[in-house]
Motif scaffolding. Structure first.
Motif, short mmCIF file in Angstrom:
data_model
loop_
_atom_site.label_atom_id
_atom_site.label_comp_id
_atom_site.label_asym_id
_atom_site.label_seq_id
_atom_site.Cartn_x
_atom_site.Cartn_y
_atom_site.Cartn_z
N THR A 162 129.30 -18.75 72.09
CA THR A 162 129.78 -20.14 72.03
C THR A 162 129.14 -21.25 72.51
O THR A 162 127.96 -21.61 73.58
CB THR A 162 130.88 -20.98 73.04
OG1 THR A 162 131.84 -19.75 72.59
CG2 THR A 162 131.44 -21.82 72.33
N ARG A 214 127.08 -26.00 72.77
CA ARG A 214 127.70 -27.12 73.03
C ARG A 214 127.63 -28.16 71.71
O ARG A 214 127.07 -27.59 70.82
CB ARG A 214 127.34 -27.84 74.48
CG ARG A 214 127.53 -27.08 74.99
CD ARG A 214 126.82 -28.16 76.67
NE ARG A 214 127.05 -27.51 77.71
CZ ARG A 214 127.34 -27.20 78.63
NH1 ARG A 214 129.12 -28.58 78.43
NH2 ARG A 214 127.89 -26.48 79.88
N TYR A 215 128.96 -28.57 71.39
CA TYR A 215 128.89 -29.42 70.98
C TYR A 215 127.45 -30.37 70.67
O TYR A 215 127.11 -31.37 71.96
CB TYR A 215 129.47 -30.26 70.65
CG TYR A 215 130.98 -30.17 69.81
CD1 TYR A 215 131.20 -29.57 68.58
CD2 TYR A 215 131.76 -29.19 70.88
CE1 TYR A 215 131.75 -28.26 68.01
CE2 TYR A 215 132.90 -28.91 70.12
CZ TYR A 215 133.04 -28.42 68.49
OH TYR A 215 134.32 -27.94 68.31
N THR A 219 124.31 -28.61 70.21
CA THR A 219 124.04 -27.98 70.47
C THR A 219 123.41 -27.93 68.17
O THR A 219 123.89 -27.78 67.69
CB THR A 219 123.61 -27.30 70.98
OG1 THR A 219 124.17 -26.82 71.75
CG2 THR A 219 122.38 -25.98 69.92
N ASN A 221 136.25 -25.57 72.73
CA ASN A 221 134.83 -26.05 73.71
C ASN A 221 134.06 -26.03 73.48
O ASN A 221 132.47 -25.96 74.11
CB ASN A 221 135.01 -25.23 75.15
CG ASN A 221 135.37 -23.87 75.04
OD1 ASN A 221 135.49 -23.56 73.88
ND2 ASN A 221 134.71 -22.77 76.10
N GLY A 222 133.54 -26.00 72.15
CA GLY A 222 131.81 -25.79 71.31
C GLY A 222 132.13 -24.48 70.37
O GLY A 222 132.89 -24.99 69.25
N THR A 244 122.58 -23.90 76.71
CA THR A 244 122.94 -23.67 77.64
C THR A 244 125.08 -23.47 76.58
O THR A 244 125.55 -23.94 75.82
CB THR A 244 123.85 -24.28 78.72
OG1 THR A 244 124.20 -25.60 78.22
CG2 THR A 244 122.72 -24.62 79.90
N PRO A 264 129.28 -23.28 77.36
CA PRO A 264 129.43 -24.32 77.92
C PRO A 264 130.94 -23.56 78.06
O PRO A 264 130.71 -22.15 77.77
CB PRO A 264 130.42 -25.05 76.26
CG PRO A 264 130.37 -24.82 74.97
CD PRO A 264 128.58 -23.54 75.64
#
Length: 320
Positions: free
Chosen positions: A204, A206-207, A209, A244-245, A280, A282
């Motif tokens: 998963t 991050r938004y 990316t 969350n992603g 990274t 999340p």
């Protein structure tokens, strides 16, 4: 009571006769035992020799059978099953032959076994079912020796297929023995039969990316691993947009024997690549909202009213 000499003599005579009879009876029993032992000992020794030679001969025959079947290119599962079947039959036959010195005739013994076969079949129906299932496994070939399978929440490599049982070796080096009837009556997953196995990695990100960058570095990692197959090609797909992603799946293919090696190596390699490219993962975030108590709100309102009433006169005086 008065005992005469004649009475005493008669009693002593009877006592002596009993003693003589008892000693003669014991001597006769001992003589009979020695005669029986002399008659049985040669037969017993001959039976032991026949059984030992037969047992050794069975081992020799099974060894030649395994080598012959292996040279003929017969599958390992068939070899282990046939060798196990022949071993039990030949050992029973050796035991029957070892009884012949005691007067047991093979023909009459086989006739007795045939008559008792139905009774034994009813009493040992589970064992008969295992034997029938073993034959079914050899004929239908749902797996072979060396295949990695899953059965009843147990995973492992098949090491033996015998007349009544099949044996698995788990990853932590535990030997699991399963009756063949359970094997044939359960849902079985064979990870080796098709010659290829897929390895899945789910992440998963991050938004925000760049997914193209993620896809590129993951495919490069797959190409750099020599145990990853070029066909079917590795793929990177988006599974869904989570809270969350963005969830992505990285899927590669390898031969079944290299599954765990590819899994562990690529997992470590992907972590290092993500760190080098500042990608990274999340953490799950939870927003907590506290609900105030109504009594607390009422008290705060009363406090505000009282303070406002105290401040108003001061404000009027200042205006004057």
């Amino acid at each position: 009571m008065c005992y005469t000499i004649d009475n005493i003599l008669i009693q002593n005579k009877n006592y002596l006769e009993r003693r003589i009879f008892m000693s003669w009876d014991f001597a006769q029993m001992w003589s009979n035992f020695l005669n029986w032992l002399a008659d049985v000992t040669p037969k017993l020794l001959l039976a032991i020799v026949i059984f030992v030679v037969g047992w050794w001969t069975v081992k020799l025959i099974i060894m030649f059978v395994k080598k012959g079947l292996a040279k003929m290119g017969v599958e390992k599962s068939v070899i282990t099953f046939l060798s196990s079947f022949c071993k039990y039959i030949l050992r029973i036959f050796a035991f029957i032959i070892a009884l012949t010195p005691f007067g047991f005739h093979i023909s009459s013994l086989f006739a007795a076994l045939g008559a008792a076969g139905i009774t034994l079949g009813l009493g040992l129906k589970e064992s008969v079912a295992n034997i029938a299932s073993g034959i079914q496994i050899v004929v239908t070939k749902p797996f072979q020796v060396g295949h990695y399978i899953q059965l009843n929440n147990v995973e492992g490599t098949v090491t033996r297929v015998e007349i009544m049982y099949s044996t698995l070796m788990t990853l932590d080096k535990k030997e699991v023995v399963m009756p063949n009837s359970i094997v044939t009556n359960s849902i079985l997953t064979n990870y080796t039969a098709l010659g290829v196995r897929r390895v899945d990695f789910n992440y998963t990100v991050r938004y925000g990316t760049d997914l193209n960058v993620v896809r590129t570095i993951l495919l490069e990692a797959a190409k750099s691993n020599k145990q990853v197959l070029a066909t079917p090609e590795p793929i990177v797909v988006v599974l869904k947009q989570a809270a969350n992603g963005i969830e992505i799946s990285f899927r590669v293919f390898c031969v079944p024997e290299n599954y765990w090696t590819v899994l562990f190596e690529l997992e470590e390699q992907v972590k290092q690549i993500f760190e080098l490219n500042d990608i990274t993962l999340p953490y799950t975030q939870v927003d907590i909202h506290f609900k105030e108590d109504l009594n607390v709100k009422q008290k705060s309102k009363n406090v505000e009213k009282s303070t406002s009433s105290e401040i108003k006169p001061n404000n009027s005086e200042s205006e004057k």
